[in-house]
Design a protein around this motif. Structure first.
Motif, PDB file in Angstrom:
ATOM      1  N   GLU A 186      44.597   5.335 -30.446  1.00  0.00           N
ATOM      2  CA  GLU A 186      43.238   5.258 -30.992  1.00  0.00           C
ATOM      3  C   GLU A 186      42.744   3.810 -31.045  1.00  0.00           C
ATOM      4  OE1 GLU A 186      39.685   6.724 -32.788  1.00  0.00           O
ATOM      5  OE2 GLU A 186      41.283   7.699 -31.664  1.00  0.00           O
ATOM      6  N   ARG A 232      41.836   2.745 -27.551  1.00  0.00           N
ATOM      7  CA  ARG A 232      40.582   3.355 -27.142  1.00  0.00           C
ATOM      8  C   ARG A 232      39.399   2.643 -27.785  1.00  0.00           C
ATOM      9  NH1 ARG A 232      36.842   6.606 -28.943  1.00  0.00           N
ATOM     10  NH2 ARG A 232      37.862   6.986 -30.929  1.00  0.00           N
ATOM     11  N   LEU A 233      39.512   2.335 -29.082  1.00  0.00           N
ATOM     12  CA  LEU A 233      38.435   1.639 -29.781  1.00  0.00           C
ATOM     13  C   LEU A 233      38.235   0.220 -29.256  1.00  0.00           C
ATOM     14  CD1 LEU A 233      39.053   2.874 -33.424  1.00  0.00           C
ATOM     15  CD2 LEU A 233      37.179   3.514 -31.899  1.00  0.00           C
ATOM     16  N   GLU A 234      39.323  -0.460 -28.894  1.00  0.00           N
ATOM     17  CA  GLU A 234      39.187  -1.803 -28.314  1.00  0.00           C
ATOM     18  C   GLU A 234      38.473  -1.751 -26.972  1.00  0.00           C
ATOM     19  OE1 GLU A 234      43.204  -3.251 -28.258  1.00  0.00           O
ATOM     20  OE2 GLU A 234      43.051  -4.082 -30.287  1.00  0.00           O
ATOM     21  N   ARG A 235      38.801  -0.758 -26.147  1.00  0.00           N
ATOM     22  CA  ARG A 235      38.094  -0.609 -24.871  1.00  0.00           C
ATOM     23  C   ARG A 235      36.608  -0.333 -25.103  1.00  0.00           C
ATOM     24  NH1 ARG A 235      42.600   2.564 -23.472  1.00  0.00           N
ATOM     25  NH2 ARG A 235      41.377   4.437 -23.836  1.00  0.00           N
ATOM     26  N   GLU A 236      36.320   0.533 -26.067  1.00  0.00           N
ATOM     27  CA  GLU A 236      34.929   0.862 -26.368  1.00  0.00           C
ATOM     28  C   GLU A 236      34.181  -0.372 -26.884  1.00  0.00           C
ATOM     29  OE1 GLU A 236      32.515   3.751 -29.442  1.00  0.00           O
ATOM     30  OE2 GLU A 236      34.521   4.351 -28.765  1.00  0.00           O
ATOM     31  N   ARG A 248      33.419  -2.666 -23.974  1.00  0.00           N
ATOM     32  CA  ARG A 248      32.331  -2.093 -23.166  1.00  0.00           C
ATOM     33  C   ARG A 248      30.984  -2.279 -23.865  1.00  0.00           C
ATOM     34  NH1 ARG A 248      34.573   2.533 -22.196  1.00  0.00           N
ATOM     35  NH2 ARG A 248      33.695   3.607 -23.984  1.00  0.00           N
ATOM     36  N   THR A 249      30.951  -2.060 -25.176  1.00  0.00           N
ATOM     37  CA  THR A 249      29.709  -2.226 -25.941  1.00  0.00           C
ATOM     38  C   THR A 249      29.257  -3.684 -25.927  1.00  0.00           C
ATOM     39  OG1 THR A 249      30.360  -0.412 -27.373  1.00  0.00           O
ATOM     40  CG2 THR A 249      28.627  -1.850 -28.185  1.00  0.00           C
TER      41      THR A 249
END
Length: 116
Positions: free
Chosen positions: A86, A89-93, A96-97
Motif C-alpha cells: 500500500e 502504491r501511494l508513493e507511485r500515486e 504521478r500527481t
C-alpha cells in the motif's frame, strides 16, 4: 563482544559434553506402551544412549517451537506485506500527481514548491 560470545559458547560446549559423559547409559525407547503394543501387534523399540535422547528432545522441542511461532506470526507478516504494498502504491500515486501538477511549471519553481 566477540570474546564474550566465544566464552559463552565454550561454557555451553563444556556443559553439553559433561551432560553427555554423565548420561552414557543405554536406554530402550519404545513407540507404544507394552500393553498397547501387544494388542496392536507392533513392538517398535530402539536402544540409544540417554544423552542422545535428552539432546534429541531438546532439539525437537526447539524445532516445534520455531515452527509454532512462525505459523502464529503469519498474520503479522501478511499484514506488514500488505501495508508495504500500500505504501509503494501511494508513493507511485504521489509521484504521478506531482508530475501532473508540475508539468507546465518551470523546473526550478517545481523544486521550490516541492521543498515547501
Amino acid at each position: 563482544m566477540r570474546y564474550i560470545r566465544y566464552a559463552f559458547l565454550a561454557a555451553l560446549a563444556i556443559a553439553l559434553v559433561s551432560v553427555a559423559l554423565a548420561n552414557r547409559g543405554i536406554v530402550m525407547l519404545q513407540l507404544l506402551p507394552s500393553g498397547l503394543s501387544d494388542l496392536v501387534g507392533m513392538n517398535r523399540s530402539i536402544e540409544l544412549p540417554l544423552f542422545i535422547v535428552i539432546f534429541g528432545g531438546i532439539i525437537a522441542g526447539l524445532l516445534i517451537g520455531f515452527v509454532w511461532e512462525w505459523l502464529r506470526e503469519h498474520k503479522h507478516r501478511a499484514a506488514a506485506s500488505q501495508r508495504q504494498a500500500e505504501v509503494k502504491r501511494l508513493e507511485r500515486e504521489l509521484r504521478r500527481t506531482k508530475a501532473e501538477r508540475d508539468k507546465d511549471k518551470d523546473e526550478v519553481l517545481a523544486l521550490l514548491d516541492e521543498a515547501s
